[in-house]
Scaffold this motif. Structure first.
Motif, PDB file in Angstrom:
ATOM      1  N   ALA A  54       9.691   2.413  -6.793  1.00 34.43           N
ATOM      2  CA  ALA A  54       9.010   2.771  -5.542  1.00 34.43           C
ATOM      3  C   ALA A  54       7.718   3.535  -5.829  1.00 34.43           C
ATOM      4  O   ALA A  54       6.692   3.293  -5.180  1.00 34.43           O
ATOM      5  CB  ALA A  54       9.931   3.602  -4.663  1.00 34.43           C
ATOM      6  N   LEU A  55       7.745   4.426  -6.806  1.00 33.91           N
ATOM      7  CA  LEU A  55       6.540   5.180  -7.166  1.00 33.91           C
ATOM      8  C   LEU A  55       5.449   4.247  -7.673  1.00 33.91           C
ATOM      9  O   LEU A  55       4.293   4.339  -7.243  1.00 33.91           O
ATOM     10  CB  LEU A  55       6.872   6.234  -8.227  1.00 33.91           C
ATOM     11  CG  LEU A  55       5.678   6.995  -8.795  1.00 33.91           C
ATOM     12  CD1 LEU A  55       5.060   7.890  -7.731  1.00 33.91           C
ATOM     13  CD2 LEU A  55       6.096   7.797 -10.015  1.00 33.91           C
ATOM     14  N   GLN A  57       5.122   1.120  -7.062  1.00 41.02           N
ATOM     15  CA  GLN A  57       4.680   0.270  -5.964  1.00 41.02           C
ATOM     16  C   GLN A  57       3.683   1.009  -5.074  1.00 41.02           C
ATOM     17  O   GLN A  57       2.690   0.433  -4.638  1.00 41.02           O
ATOM     18  CB  GLN A  57       5.885  -0.205  -5.127  1.00 41.02           C
ATOM     19  CG  GLN A  57       5.538  -1.264  -4.121  1.00 41.02           C
ATOM     20  CD  GLN A  57       4.984  -2.515  -4.777  1.00 41.02           C
ATOM     21  OE1 GLN A  57       5.524  -3.003  -5.748  1.00 41.02           O
ATOM     22  NE2 GLN A  57       3.886  -3.020  -4.246  1.00 41.02           N
ATOM     23  N   ARG A  58       3.942   2.301  -4.800  1.00 44.95           N
ATOM     24  CA  ARG A  58       2.985   3.105  -4.016  1.00 44.95           C
ATOM     25  C   ARG A  58       1.649   3.219  -4.738  1.00 44.95           C
ATOM     26  O   ARG A  58       0.583   3.119  -4.107  1.00 44.95           O
ATOM     27  CB  ARG A  58       3.547   4.497  -3.750  1.00 44.95           C
ATOM     28  CG  ARG A  58       4.553   4.551  -2.635  1.00 44.95           C
ATOM     29  CD  ARG A  58       4.769   5.969  -2.130  1.00 44.95           C
ATOM     30  NE  ARG A  58       4.976   6.935  -3.200  1.00 44.95           N
ATOM     31  CZ  ARG A  58       6.151   7.461  -3.549  1.00 44.95           C
ATOM     32  NH1 ARG A  58       7.233   7.118  -2.892  1.00 44.95           N
ATOM     33  NH2 ARG A  58       6.237   8.333  -4.526  1.00 44.95           N
ATOM     34  N   ASP A  61      -0.090  -0.135  -4.417  1.00 48.18           N
ATOM     35  CA  ASP A  61      -0.615  -0.334  -3.053  1.00 48.18           C
ATOM     36  C   ASP A  61      -1.831   0.543  -2.793  1.00 48.18           C
ATOM     37  O   ASP A  61      -2.763   0.134  -2.092  1.00 48.18           O
ATOM     38  CB  ASP A  61       0.476  -0.012  -2.028  1.00 48.18           C
ATOM     39  CG  ASP A  61       1.626  -1.014  -2.071  1.00 48.18           C
ATOM     40  OD1 ASP A  61       1.436  -2.124  -2.641  1.00 48.18           O
ATOM     41  OD2 ASP A  61       2.719  -0.691  -1.566  1.00 48.18           O
ATOM     42  N   THR A  62      -1.846   1.739  -3.365  1.00 53.30           N
ATOM     43  CA  THR A  62      -2.986   2.641  -3.168  1.00 53.30           C
ATOM     44  C   THR A  62      -4.212   2.139  -3.933  1.00 53.30           C
ATOM     45  O   THR A  62      -5.343   2.238  -3.442  1.00 53.30           O
ATOM     46  CB  THR A  62      -2.628   4.067  -3.636  1.00 53.30           C
ATOM     47  OG1 THR A  62      -1.474   4.495  -2.918  1.00 53.30           O
ATOM     48  CG2 THR A  62      -3.762   5.024  -3.400  1.00 53.30           C
TER      49      THR A  62
END
Length: 69
Positions: A54-55, A57-58, A61-62
């Motif tokens: 999840a980290l 992926q963030r 995305d950023t």
């Protein structure tokens, strides 16, 4: 003179055997250490795998708009 030679030879052989035994013990100890490290890594990945995914992926995305633009 023969007694001294026999003493030196037997002492040398016993020292050689002692060092060879230590090498075997060291190999076993290193093997156990590597095994424990592998277990720790696997446990960490299993426990934190989804959170790390999840980290990342963030972060992806950023950074996507910055890289595209």
């Amino acid at each position: 003179m023969n007694l001294f030679t026999a003493y030196v030879v037997s002492h040398t052989l016993s020292l050689k055997a002692r060092f060879q035994e230590d090498r075997g013990a060291s190999a076993v100890e290193y093997g156990l250490l590597v095994g424990l490290i592998a277990v720790a890594i696997i446990a960490t990945v299993l426990l934190l795998g989804t959170q790390l995914n999840a980290l990342f992926q963030r972060v992806t995305d950023t950074l996507a708009p910055v890289v595209a633009g």
